[in-house]
Design a protein around this motif. Structure first.
Motif, PDB file in Angstrom:
ATOM      1  N   LYS A 186       9.473  21.217   2.242  1.00 50.22           N
ATOM      2  CA  LYS A 186       8.893  20.823   3.536  1.00 50.22           C
ATOM      3  C   LYS A 186       7.434  21.265   3.689  1.00 50.22           C
ATOM      4  CE  LYS A 186       9.693  23.021   7.418  1.00 50.22           C
ATOM      5  NZ  LYS A 186      10.280  23.647   8.583  1.00 50.22           N
ATOM      6  N   ASN A 187       7.133  22.532   3.390  1.00 48.85           N
ATOM      7  CA  ASN A 187       5.769  23.030   3.570  1.00 48.85           C
ATOM      8  C   ASN A 187       4.792  22.403   2.586  1.00 48.85           C
ATOM      9  OD1 ASN A 187       6.315  24.754   5.760  1.00 48.85           O
ATOM     10  ND2 ASN A 187       7.002  26.372   4.392  1.00 48.85           N
ATOM     11  N   SER A 188       5.231  22.192   1.353  1.00 48.32           N
ATOM     12  CA  SER A 188       4.352  21.568   0.360  1.00 48.32           C
ATOM     13  C   SER A 188       4.033  20.128   0.736  1.00 48.32           C
ATOM     14  CB  SER A 188       4.997  21.621  -1.030  1.00 48.32           C
ATOM     15  OG  SER A 188       5.097  22.954  -1.480  1.00 48.32           O
ATOM     16  N   VAL A 189       5.035  19.384   1.169  1.00 50.64           N
ATOM     17  CA  VAL A 189       4.814  17.988   1.581  1.00 50.64           C
ATOM     18  C   VAL A 189       3.853  17.931   2.765  1.00 50.64           C
ATOM     19  CG1 VAL A 189       5.924  15.936   2.563  1.00 50.64           C
ATOM     20  CG2 VAL A 189       6.988  17.142   0.625  1.00 50.64           C
ATOM     21  N   ALA A 190       4.032  18.821   3.717  1.00 47.06           N
ATOM     22  CA  ALA A 190       3.129  18.859   4.878  1.00 47.06           C
ATOM     23  C   ALA A 190       1.707  19.215   4.440  1.00 47.06           C
ATOM     24  CB  ALA A 190       3.644  19.854   5.915  1.00 47.06           C
ATOM     25  N   LEU A 191       1.575  20.155   3.507  1.00 45.65           N
ATOM     26  CA  LEU A 191       0.254  20.533   3.005  1.00 45.65           C
ATOM     27  C   LEU A 191      -0.386  19.358   2.266  1.00 45.65           C
ATOM     28  CD1 LEU A 191      -1.999  22.569   2.545  1.00 45.65           C
ATOM     29  CD2 LEU A 191      -0.690  23.470   0.593  1.00 45.65           C
ATOM     30  N   LEU A 192       0.383  18.640   1.478  1.00 42.25           N
ATOM     31  CA  LEU A 192      -0.161  17.475   0.768  1.00 42.25           C
ATOM     32  C   LEU A 192      -0.785  16.476   1.731  1.00 42.25           C
ATOM     33  CD1 LEU A 192       2.639  16.921  -1.887  1.00 42.25           C
ATOM     34  CD2 LEU A 192       0.259  17.594  -2.353  1.00 42.25           C
ATOM     35  N   ASN A 193      -0.259  16.382   2.939  1.00 42.50           N
ATOM     36  CA  ASN A 193      -0.816  15.466   3.944  1.00 42.50           C
ATOM     37  C   ASN A 193      -2.179  15.903   4.457  1.00 42.50           C
ATOM     38  OD1 ASN A 193       1.280  13.565   3.936  1.00 42.50           O
ATOM     39  ND2 ASN A 193       2.520  14.846   5.279  1.00 42.50           N
ATOM     40  N   GLN A 194      -2.603  17.126   4.137  1.00 46.08           N
ATOM     41  CA  GLN A 194      -3.921  17.633   4.537  1.00 46.08           C
ATOM     42  C   GLN A 194      -4.934  17.585   3.385  1.00 46.08           C
ATOM     43  OE1 GLN A 194      -4.821  18.734   7.690  1.00 46.08           O
ATOM     44  NE2 GLN A 194      -2.831  17.937   8.285  1.00 46.08           N
ATOM     45  N   ILE A 195      -4.490  17.128   2.214  1.00 50.13           N
ATOM     46  CA  ILE A 195      -5.304  17.179   0.996  1.00 50.13           C
ATOM     47  C   ILE A 195      -5.795  15.779   0.647  1.00 50.13           C
ATOM     48  CG2 ILE A 195      -5.225  17.684  -1.478  1.00 50.13           C
ATOM     49  CD1 ILE A 195      -3.050  19.788  -0.813  1.00 50.13           C
ATOM     50  N   ASP A 196      -7.077  15.690   0.273  1.00 52.80           N
ATOM     51  CA  ASP A 196      -7.646  14.417  -0.159  1.00 52.80           C
ATOM     52  C   ASP A 196      -7.504  14.209  -1.662  1.00 52.80           C
ATOM     53  OD1 ASP A 196      -8.849  13.443   2.410  1.00 52.80           O
ATOM     54  OD2 ASP A 196      -9.818  15.401   2.253  1.00 52.80           O
ATOM     55  N   LEU A 197      -7.690  15.273  -2.433  1.00 48.02           N
ATOM     56  CA  LEU A 197      -7.574  15.184  -3.889  1.00 48.02           C
ATOM     57  C   LEU A 197      -6.786  16.380  -4.395  1.00 48.02           C
ATOM     58  CD1 LEU A 197      -8.265  14.104  -6.741  1.00 48.02           C
ATOM     59  CD2 LEU A 197     -10.422  15.396  -6.574  1.00 48.02           C
ATOM     60  N   LEU A 198      -5.726  16.094  -5.135  1.00 49.83           N
ATOM     61  CA  LEU A 198      -4.924  17.124  -5.776  1.00 49.83           C
ATOM     62  C   LEU A 198      -5.151  17.022  -7.275  1.00 49.83           C
ATOM     63  CD1 LEU A 198      -2.594  19.264  -5.286  1.00 49.83           C
ATOM     64  CD2 LEU A 198      -1.054  17.446  -6.075  1.00 49.83           C
ATOM     65  N   VAL A 199      -5.548  18.139  -7.892  1.00 50.61           N
ATOM     66  CA  VAL A 199      -5.661  18.223  -9.347  1.00 50.61           C
ATOM     67  C   VAL A 199      -4.459  19.052  -9.791  1.00 50.61           C
ATOM     68  CG1 VAL A 199      -7.101  18.891 -11.306  1.00 50.61           C
ATOM     69  CG2 VAL A 199      -8.181  18.168  -9.151  1.00 50.61           C
ATOM     70  N   ASP A 200      -3.526  18.412 -10.507  1.00 54.96           N
ATOM     71  CA  ASP A 200      -2.264  19.089 -10.803  1.00 54.96           C
ATOM     72  C   ASP A 200      -2.049  19.336 -12.288  1.00 54.96           C
ATOM     73  OD1 ASP A 200      -1.433  16.626 -11.898  1.00 54.96           O
ATOM     74  OD2 ASP A 200       0.453  16.583 -10.785  1.00 54.96           O
ATOM     75  N   GLY A 201      -1.132  20.254 -12.573  1.00 54.16           N
ATOM     76  CA  GLY A 201      -0.713  20.545 -13.936  1.00 54.16           C
ATOM     77  C   GLY A 201      -1.225  21.884 -14.441  1.00 54.16           C
ATOM     78  N   GLU A 202      -0.403  22.495 -15.283  1.00 52.90           N
ATOM     79  CA  GLU A 202      -0.800  23.770 -15.908  1.00 52.90           C
ATOM     80  C   GLU A 202      -2.002  23.562 -16.815  1.00 52.90           C
ATOM     81  OE1 GLU A 202       2.026  26.135 -18.014  1.00 52.90           O
ATOM     82  OE2 GLU A 202       3.565  25.836 -16.512  1.00 52.90           O
ATOM     83  N   TYR A 203      -2.809  24.602 -16.931  1.00 45.98           N
ATOM     84  CA  TYR A 203      -3.890  24.582 -17.912  1.00 45.98           C
ATOM     85  C   TYR A 203      -3.275  24.802 -19.293  1.00 45.98           C
ATOM     86  CZ  TYR A 203      -7.758  25.936 -20.819  1.00 45.98           C
ATOM     87  OH  TYR A 203      -8.656  25.997 -21.863  1.00 45.98           O
ATOM     88  N   MET A 204      -3.638  23.943 -20.234  1.00 44.84           N
ATOM     89  CA  MET A 204      -3.172  24.064 -21.620  1.00 44.84           C
ATOM     90  C   MET A 204      -4.393  24.116 -22.524  1.00 44.84           C
ATOM     91  SD  MET A 204      -0.076  21.349 -21.595  1.00 44.84           S
ATOM     92  CE  MET A 204       1.552  21.915 -21.166  1.00 44.84           C
ATOM     93  N   SER A 205      -4.647  25.295 -23.094  1.00 42.00           N
ATOM     94  CA  SER A 205      -5.872  25.497 -23.867  1.00 42.00           C
ATOM     95  C   SER A 205      -5.985  24.544 -25.057  1.00 42.00           C
ATOM     96  CB  SER A 205      -5.987  26.948 -24.327  1.00 42.00           C
ATOM     97  OG  SER A 205      -4.858  27.318 -25.090  1.00 42.00           O
ATOM     98  N   ASP A 206      -4.864  24.130 -25.653  1.00 46.90           N
ATOM     99  CA  ASP A 206      -4.934  23.209 -26.789  1.00 46.90           C
ATOM    100  C   ASP A 206      -5.292  21.780 -26.357  1.00 46.90           C
ATOM    101  OD1 ASP A 206      -2.373  23.194 -25.586  1.00 46.90           O
ATOM    102  OD2 ASP A 206      -1.469  22.282 -27.358  1.00 46.90           O
ATOM    103  N   LEU A 207      -5.279  21.515 -25.053  1.00 44.03           N
ATOM    104  CA  LEU A 207      -5.672  20.207 -24.524  1.00 44.03           C
ATOM    105  C   LEU A 207      -6.987  20.295 -23.733  1.00 44.03           C
ATOM    106  CD1 LEU A 207      -2.203  18.845 -23.301  1.00 44.03           C
ATOM    107  CD2 LEU A 207      -3.422  18.316 -25.441  1.00 44.03           C
ATOM    108  N   TYR A 208      -7.757  21.357 -23.985  1.00 48.35           N
ATOM    109  CA  TYR A 208      -9.017  21.563 -23.277  1.00 48.35           C
ATOM    110  C   TYR A 208      -9.886  20.303 -23.347  1.00 48.35           C
ATOM    111  CZ  TYR A 208     -13.653  23.156 -22.136  1.00 48.35           C
ATOM    112  OH  TYR A 208     -14.891  23.266 -21.563  1.00 48.35           O
ATOM    113  N   CYS A 209     -10.488  19.957 -22.220  1.00 46.49           N
ATOM    114  CA  CYS A 209     -11.473  18.875 -22.204  1.00 46.49           C
ATOM    115  C   CYS A 209     -12.732  19.420 -21.536  1.00 46.49           C
ATOM    116  CB  CYS A 209     -10.940  17.637 -21.495  1.00 46.49           C
ATOM    117  SG  CYS A 209     -10.504  17.885 -19.775  1.00 46.49           S
TER     118      CYS A 209
END
Length: 179
Positions: free
Chosen positions: A102-125
């Motif tokens: 519930k809280n995450s969904v409500a927070l998502l409604n306040q966000i314009d851009l979400l950058v998601d996913g774990e950082y993976m050093s072998d996939l560094y860009c």
């Protein structure tokens, strides 16, 4: 002050404390501890952000912001009522599909851009506002879509800022580049 290193325009940046992940090469390991850090009064932070007339947006990183989704929801809701023109970018180690309480969904409604996913050093860009190529950009509103090329493919920037008025400590802000 503010930064231009973590999104388009001048941005107010909030780093949340606490992360349960242990990503190798984490850009901010000092924010992993669930017990370190300090508490900030939400009303004081709302006033500080709303009185920063030179900023265009807010960037939230961590740690893991969604561990404090209820508090961030309160913060962003109050800011939005006073400064609706400010856009919001949030970095999370979660993937969007995991953010279903519930809280995450409500927070998502306040966000314009979400950058998601774990950082993976072998996939560094080495471009844009993500550390590794597995991380995704979710434009939850159209507000930042006009900056998509800069956000996804632009050159990285880093800035150094004094931590306090005594100028005894400095912090580097931005996504690191590898030479």
């Amino acid at each position: 002050s503010g930064t231009r290193a973590l999104g388009p325009g001048m941005r107010f940046v909030i780093w949340t404390q606490g992360c349960k992940r242990n990503c190798a090469g984490c850009v901010s390991p000092e924010f992993r501890s669930l017990t370190d850090g300090y508490t900030i009064d939400t009303n004081n932070l709302v006033n500080q952000i709303c009185n920063s007339i030179h900023i265009n947006g807010i960037t939230i990183s961590g740690g893991e912001p969604f561990l404090q989704s209820k508090e961030l929801l309160e913060l962003l809701t109050n800011i939005s009522s006073k400064r609706p023109e400010l856009d919001v970018i949030v970095f999370t180690g979660n993937v969007l599909e995991e953010l279903c309480d519930k809280n995450s969904v409500a927070l998502l409604n306040q966000i314009d851009l979400l950058v998601d996913g774990e950082y993976m050093s072998d996939l560094y860009c080495n471009v844009g506002l993500r550390g590794s190529s597995n991380q995704r950009f979710h434009y939850l509103t159209p507000r930042l879509k006009t900056f998509a090329d800069e956000i996804e493919n632009g050159a990285r920037r880093q800035e150094c800022h004094w931590v306090n008025e005594e100028r005894k400590a400095m912090v580097k802000i931005g996504i690191p580049t590898h030479e």
